[in-house]
Scaffold this motif. Structure first.
Motif, PDB file in Angstrom:
ATOM      1  N   THR A  55       0.868  -1.162   0.032  1.00  0.00           N
ATOM      2  CA  THR A  55      -0.120   0.073   0.048  1.00  0.00           C
ATOM      3  C   THR A  55       0.788   1.299  -0.157  1.00  0.00           C
ATOM      4  OG1 THR A  55      -0.294  -0.082   2.527  1.00  0.00           O
ATOM      5  CG2 THR A  55      -1.758  -1.094   0.902  1.00  0.00           C
ATOM      6  N   SER A  56       2.113   1.365   0.587  1.00  0.00           N
ATOM      7  CA  SER A  56       3.005   2.426   0.402  1.00  0.00           C
ATOM      8  C   SER A  56       3.187   2.706  -0.809  1.00  0.00           C
ATOM      9  CB  SER A  56       4.310   2.122   1.225  1.00  0.00           C
ATOM     10  OG  SER A  56       3.760   1.999   2.679  1.00  0.00           O
ATOM     11  N   ALA A  57       3.634   1.635  -1.718  1.00  0.00           N
ATOM     12  CA  ALA A  57       3.879   2.017  -3.183  1.00  0.00           C
ATOM     13  C   ALA A  57       2.668   2.508  -3.883  1.00  0.00           C
ATOM     14  CB  ALA A  57       4.506   0.521  -3.785  1.00  0.00           C
ATOM     15  N   ILE A  58       1.569   2.109  -3.644  1.00  0.00           N
ATOM     16  CA  ILE A  58       0.388   2.704  -4.377  1.00  0.00           C
ATOM     17  C   ILE A  58       0.177   4.102  -3.888  1.00  0.00           C
ATOM     18  CG2 ILE A  58      -2.065   2.427  -4.403  1.00  0.00           C
ATOM     19  CD1 ILE A  58      -1.893  -0.606  -3.876  1.00  0.00           C
ATOM     20  N   ALA A  59       0.354   4.170  -2.756  1.00  0.00           N
ATOM     21  CA  ALA A  59       0.203   5.596  -2.112  1.00  0.00           C
ATOM     22  C   ALA A  59       1.275   6.608  -2.574  1.00  0.00           C
ATOM     23  CB  ALA A  59       0.169   5.747  -0.538  1.00  0.00           C
ATOM     24  N   ALA A  60       2.472   6.184  -2.629  1.00  0.00           N
ATOM     25  CA  ALA A  60       3.528   6.815  -3.508  1.00  0.00           C
ATOM     26  C   ALA A  60       3.496   7.309  -4.705  1.00  0.00           C
ATOM     27  CB  ALA A  60       5.015   6.047  -3.314  1.00  0.00           C
ATOM     28  N   ASN A  61       2.482   6.398  -5.392  1.00  0.00           N
ATOM     29  CA  ASN A  61       2.190   6.897  -7.000  1.00  0.00           C
ATOM     30  C   ASN A  61       0.792   7.706  -7.005  1.00  0.00           C
ATOM     31  OD1 ASN A  61       4.172   5.547  -9.049  1.00  0.00           O
ATOM     32  ND2 ASN A  61       4.172   4.296  -7.247  1.00  0.00           N
ATOM     33  N   ALA A  62       0.378   8.117  -5.887  1.00  0.00           N
ATOM     34  CA  ALA A  62      -0.871   8.849  -5.698  1.00  0.00           C
ATOM     35  C   ALA A  62      -2.146   8.225  -6.488  1.00  0.00           C
ATOM     36  CB  ALA A  62      -0.628  10.330  -6.209  1.00  0.00           C
ATOM     37  N   LEU A  63      -2.154   6.909  -6.026  1.00  0.00           N
ATOM     38  CA  LEU A  63      -3.394   6.048  -6.717  1.00  0.00           C
ATOM     39  C   LEU A  63      -4.232   5.612  -5.641  1.00  0.00           C
ATOM     40  CD1 LEU A  63      -1.160   4.072  -9.196  1.00  0.00           C
ATOM     41  CD2 LEU A  63      -2.618   5.937  -9.723  1.00  0.00           C
ATOM     42  N   SER A  64      -5.309   5.215  -5.873  1.00  0.00           N
ATOM     43  CA  SER A  64      -6.451   4.923  -4.891  1.00  0.00           C
ATOM     44  C   SER A  64      -6.843   3.409  -5.079  1.00  0.00           C
ATOM     45  CB  SER A  64      -7.669   5.894  -5.114  1.00  0.00           C
ATOM     46  OG  SER A  64      -8.613   5.519  -4.389  1.00  0.00           O
ATOM     47  N   ALA A  93      -2.333   8.182 -17.136  1.00  0.00           N
ATOM     48  CA  ALA A  93      -1.263   7.555 -16.131  1.00  0.00           C
ATOM     49  C   ALA A  93      -0.324   6.701 -16.529  1.00  0.00           C
ATOM     50  CB  ALA A  93      -1.742   7.396 -14.878  1.00  0.00           C
ATOM     51  N   ASP A  94       1.088   6.830 -16.261  1.00  0.00           N
ATOM     52  CA  ASP A  94       1.959   5.895 -16.674  1.00  0.00           C
ATOM     53  C   ASP A  94       2.105   4.693 -15.511  1.00  0.00           C
ATOM     54  OD1 ASP A  94       4.099   4.492 -17.647  1.00  0.00           O
ATOM     55  OD2 ASP A  94       5.789   5.956 -17.235  1.00  0.00           O
ATOM     56  N   LEU A  95       1.772   3.573 -15.806  1.00  0.00           N
ATOM     57  CA  LEU A  95       1.904   2.692 -14.382  1.00  0.00           C
ATOM     58  C   LEU A  95       3.365   1.981 -14.396  1.00  0.00           C
ATOM     59  CD1 LEU A  95      -1.294   0.345 -15.341  1.00  0.00           C
ATOM     60  CD2 LEU A  95      -0.588   1.681 -13.237  1.00  0.00           C
ATOM     61  N   ALA A  96       4.255   2.275 -15.334  1.00  0.00           N
ATOM     62  CA  ALA A  96       5.717   1.885 -15.174  1.00  0.00           C
ATOM     63  C   ALA A  96       6.390   2.064 -13.557  1.00  0.00           C
ATOM     64  CB  ALA A  96       6.597   2.370 -16.209  1.00  0.00           C
ATOM     65  N   PRO A  97       6.410   3.299 -13.128  1.00  0.00           N
ATOM     66  CA  PRO A  97       6.717   3.549 -11.890  1.00  0.00           C
ATOM     67  C   PRO A  97       6.066   2.708 -10.776  1.00  0.00           C
ATOM     68  CG  PRO A  97       6.289   5.590 -12.784  1.00  0.00           C
ATOM     69  CD  PRO A  97       5.771   4.578 -13.826  1.00  0.00           C
ATOM     70  N   LEU A  98       4.894   2.253 -10.683  1.00  0.00           N
ATOM     71  CA  LEU A  98       4.205   1.529  -9.805  1.00  0.00           C
ATOM     72  C   LEU A  98       4.652   0.029  -9.954  1.00  0.00           C
ATOM     73  CD1 LEU A  98       2.136   1.013  -7.482  1.00  0.00           C
ATOM     74  CD2 LEU A  98       0.293   0.682  -9.409  1.00  0.00           C
ATOM     75  N   VAL A  99       4.693  -0.462 -11.072  1.00  0.00           N
ATOM     76  CA  VAL A  99       5.058  -1.637 -11.345  1.00  0.00           C
ATOM     77  C   VAL A  99       6.641  -2.065 -11.029  1.00  0.00           C
ATOM     78  CG1 VAL A  99       5.474  -3.458 -13.408  1.00  0.00           C
ATOM     79  CG2 VAL A  99       3.121  -2.237 -13.379  1.00  0.00           C
ATOM     80  N   THR A 100       7.379  -1.032 -11.259  1.00  0.00           N
ATOM     81  CA  THR A 100       8.754  -1.297 -11.053  1.00  0.00           C
ATOM     82  C   THR A 100       8.717  -1.410  -9.465  1.00  0.00           C
ATOM     83  OG1 THR A 100       9.517  -0.009 -13.105  1.00  0.00           O
ATOM     84  CG2 THR A 100      11.058  -0.009 -10.957  1.00  0.00           C
ATOM     85  N   GLU A 101       7.977  -0.483  -8.855  1.00  0.00           N
ATOM     86  CA  GLU A 101       8.298  -0.449  -7.283  1.00  0.00           C
ATOM     87  C   GLU A 101       7.607  -1.831  -6.845  1.00  0.00           C
ATOM     88  OE1 GLU A 101       9.017   0.884  -3.531  1.00  0.00           O
ATOM     89  OE2 GLU A 101       9.851   1.154  -5.563  1.00  0.00           O
ATOM     90  N   LEU A 102       6.600  -2.338  -7.331  1.00  0.00           N
ATOM     91  CA  LEU A 102       5.779  -3.509  -6.849  1.00  0.00           C
ATOM     92  C   LEU A 102       6.795  -4.578  -7.095  1.00  0.00           C
ATOM     93  CD1 LEU A 102       2.165  -3.043  -7.936  1.00  0.00           C
ATOM     94  CD2 LEU A 102       3.010  -2.947  -5.826  1.00  0.00           C
ATOM     95  N   GLU A 103       7.478  -4.527  -8.554  1.00  0.00           N
ATOM     96  CA  GLU A 103       8.478  -5.859  -8.469  1.00  0.00           C
ATOM     97  C   GLU A 103       9.879  -5.772  -7.631  1.00  0.00           C
ATOM     98  OE1 GLU A 103       9.237  -5.054 -12.757  1.00  0.00           O
ATOM     99  OE2 GLU A 103       7.457  -6.326 -13.408  1.00  0.00           O
ATOM    100  N   ARG A 104      10.020  -4.409  -7.262  1.00  0.00           N
ATOM    101  CA  ARG A 104      10.920  -4.577  -6.283  1.00  0.00           C
ATOM    102  C   ARG A 104      10.863  -4.934  -4.888  1.00  0.00           C
ATOM    103  NH1 ARG A 104      12.535  -1.951  -1.982  1.00  0.00           N
ATOM    104  NH2 ARG A 104      10.627  -0.508  -2.070  1.00  0.00           N
TER     105      ARG A 104
END
Length: 169
Positions: free
Chosen positions: A106-115, A146-157
């Protein structure tokens, strides 16, 4: 029509959903969406109902009368998402259970300003591995452009760091 979001909790027993549904129906309300579950002997959930504007106050009062059976908190819905201006991104997380998985995801989601639209999780026994697994299904509301790449990268990390499987839908 008024949109009311009801949060409900009480000791689990037969007839709780029926009592709630009867109260909504008596006031001309329509049960639109819900997530209800028994958790550790408690019954809890969230329900979206619509009710004619002139019946909303009466419904709220009647729901309070269920106290002793169910504690109901009523919230007035104020925003309906524009589906054309957004899309849904879904994924699952599965791995050995340990504290902090929900916080990390959830921190990754919030860091990308998504709901978060929905977050369903459970633990289950892993008989072959001799432990407990954690599984979560997550749907996130994403602006159409929105570009999902930053969220996907963070979730994979995170998945690699905490050693869970991440499946993107």
């Amino acid at each position: 029509m008024a949109h009311l979001v009801l949060t409900v909790v009480g000791d689990d027993r037969a007839g709780l959903v029926r009592a709630l549904a009867d109260t909504v129906a008596v006031h001309g309300g329509n049960w639109e969406r819900s997530e209800l579950a028994e958790l550790a002997g408690a019954f809890a959930g969230i329900v979206l109902v619509t009710v004619p504007d002139d019946a909303a106050a009466g419904l709220v009062t009647a729901l309070q009368a269920l106290d002793g059976m169910l504690r109901v908190t009523t919230h007035t819905g104020t925003h309906v998402a524009d589906a054309a201006a957004s899309r849904t991104f879904s994924f699952t997380v599965l791995g050995n259970d340990r504290p902090g998985i929900v916080r990390e995801v959830t921190s990754a989601i919030a860091a990308n300003a998504l709901s978060i639209d929905s977050f369903t999780s459970r633990t289950l026994e892993a008989p072959m591995a001799g432990g407990t697994l954690f599984e979560a299904e997550v749907s996130v509301r994403v602006p159409a452009d929105a570009d999902l790449a930053p969220l996907v990268t963070e979730l994979e990390r995170i998945a690699g760091e905490i050693q869970v499987d991440l499946t993107l839908a």
